[in-house]
Design an enzyme around this catalytic site. Structure first.
Site, PDB file in Angstrom:
ATOM      1  N   ASN A   4       0.806  -1.209   0.000  1.00  0.00           N
ATOM      2  CA  ASN A   4       0.000   0.000   0.000  1.00  0.00           C
ATOM      3  C   ASN A   4       0.843   1.265   0.000  1.00  0.00           C
ATOM      4  O   ASN A   4       0.300   2.356  -0.050  1.00  0.00           O
ATOM      5  CB  ASN A   4      -0.938   0.000   1.221  1.00  0.00           C
ATOM      6  CG  ASN A   4      -1.907   1.144   1.188  1.00  0.00           C
ATOM      7  OD1 ASN A   4      -2.440   1.488   0.146  1.00  0.00           O
ATOM      8  ND2 ASN A   4      -2.134   1.757   2.333  1.00  0.00           N
ATOM      9  N   SER A  56      -4.566   2.473  -8.438  1.00  0.00           N
ATOM     10  CA  SER A  56      -5.438   3.635  -8.381  1.00  0.00           C
ATOM     11  C   SER A  56      -6.178   3.743  -9.704  1.00  0.00           C
ATOM     12  O   SER A  56      -5.684   3.278 -10.739  1.00  0.00           O
ATOM     13  CB  SER A  56      -4.584   4.883  -8.159  1.00  0.00           C
ATOM     14  OG  SER A  56      -5.369   6.053  -8.169  1.00  0.00           O
ATOM     15  N   TYR A  75       2.923   9.085 -11.964  1.00  0.00           N
ATOM     16  CA  TYR A  75       2.077   8.381 -11.003  1.00  0.00           C
ATOM     17  C   TYR A  75       1.129   7.428 -11.734  1.00  0.00           C
ATOM     18  O   TYR A  75       1.046   6.243 -11.403  1.00  0.00           O
ATOM     19  CB  TYR A  75       1.278   9.383 -10.156  1.00  0.00           C
ATOM     20  CG  TYR A  75       0.296   8.705  -9.226  1.00  0.00           C
ATOM     21  CD1 TYR A  75       0.741   8.103  -8.062  1.00  0.00           C
ATOM     22  CD2 TYR A  75      -1.053   8.650  -9.528  1.00  0.00           C
ATOM     23  CE1 TYR A  75      -0.146   7.472  -7.205  1.00  0.00           C
ATOM     24  CE2 TYR A  75      -1.956   8.025  -8.675  1.00  0.00           C
ATOM     25  CZ  TYR A  75      -1.489   7.432  -7.520  1.00  0.00           C
ATOM     26  OH  TYR A  75      -2.369   6.800  -6.683  1.00  0.00           O
ATOM     27  N   LYS A  79       1.020   3.292 -11.625  1.00  0.00           N
ATOM     28  CA  LYS A  79      -0.157   2.526 -11.212  1.00  0.00           C
ATOM     29  C   LYS A  79      -0.636   1.623 -12.351  1.00  0.00           C
ATOM     30  O   LYS A  79      -1.165   0.537 -12.103  1.00  0.00           O
ATOM     31  CB  LYS A  79      -1.265   3.458 -10.719  1.00  0.00           C
ATOM     32  CG  LYS A  79      -0.876   4.197  -9.445  1.00  0.00           C
ATOM     33  CD  LYS A  79      -0.414   3.241  -8.342  1.00  0.00           C
ATOM     34  CE  LYS A  79      -0.040   3.934  -7.071  1.00  0.00           C
ATOM     35  NZ  LYS A  79       0.255   2.997  -5.972  1.00  0.00           N
ATOM     36  N   ALA A 109     -10.535   8.778   1.088  1.00  0.00           N
ATOM     37  CA  ALA A 109     -10.509   9.767   2.176  1.00  0.00           C
ATOM     38  C   ALA A 109      -9.279   9.572   3.055  1.00  0.00           C
ATOM     39  O   ALA A 109      -9.363   9.064   4.181  1.00  0.00           O
ATOM     40  CB  ALA A 109     -11.795   9.694   2.988  1.00  0.00           C
TER      41      ALA A 109
END
Length: 189
Positions: A4, A56, A75, A79, A109
């Site tokens: 993660n 993501s 990024y 991913k 969140a």
């Protein structure tokens, strides 16, 4: 094992510090690969095990323009790597009690989007101004998907066939592997 860790390095590609982009790749690609490689070989002897790699939704965002998405070339590419990489050992281990999954949440969140990854987010723990899915819901969806055999889990996706359509489109693209160019590439012949 759950991979993660991740940093974003958001910003226009030509303007983001090259050192930060290297850190994005080291964390999001190199560490994910090395940790998965370290964990998987011991799983068959135990007869069980799972790896969940966190990607993501920007993995599928490609060239979509910014706003509301951030500028995210490296990024999103990292991913995308996580998605493609995870699907391969998942296929290699199909039919065994071992599971490999990539979870691709949308906005979550957490404080992740409050910085670029070049420094810790300071101050009290808070989340992105737009909110996002609660992290606990992402975890619950991932674990339910893992139990159901989902290799690619998109927690907020209501169209369950979207991932299958993506795989079909990829199969269609692989049909372009041949010894001759397509007619559209033949320069007027």
């Amino acid at each position: 094992m759950v991979n993660n860790a991740g940093i974003n390095g958001y910003g226009p590609f030509a303007e983001v510090d090259a050192g930060l982009l290297t850190r994005v790749l080291n964390v999001n690609v190199v560490a994910l690969t090395a940790l998965t490689r370290a964990a998987v070989p011991g799983m068959p002897a135990r007869g069980r095990g799972a790896v969940i790699n966190v990607a993501s939704l920007p993995a599928f965002a490609g060239d979509l323009p910014p706003d509301p998405l951030p500028r995210r070339a490296v990024y999103a590419g990292s991913k995308g790597y996580a998605v493609t990489f995870t699907r391969t050992p998942a296929a290699e281990l199909a039919g065994t009690p071992l599971r490999v999954q990539v979870v691709c949440p949308g906005l979550t969140a957490t404080e992740f989007h409050l910085g670029a990854g070049d420094a810790p987010v300071s101050g009290e723990r808070r989340v992105h101004d737009e909110g996002g899915m609660p992290a606990a819901d992402v975890v619950t969806a991932s674990l339910a998907g893992l139990e159901a055999g989902e290799v690619v889990c998109v927690p907020g996706l209501t169209d369950a066939e979207a991932v299958a359509r993506l795989a079909e489109a990829e199969l269609g693209l692989r049909a372009g592997s041949g010894s001759r160019t397509a007619p559209r590439s033949s320069h007027g012949e």
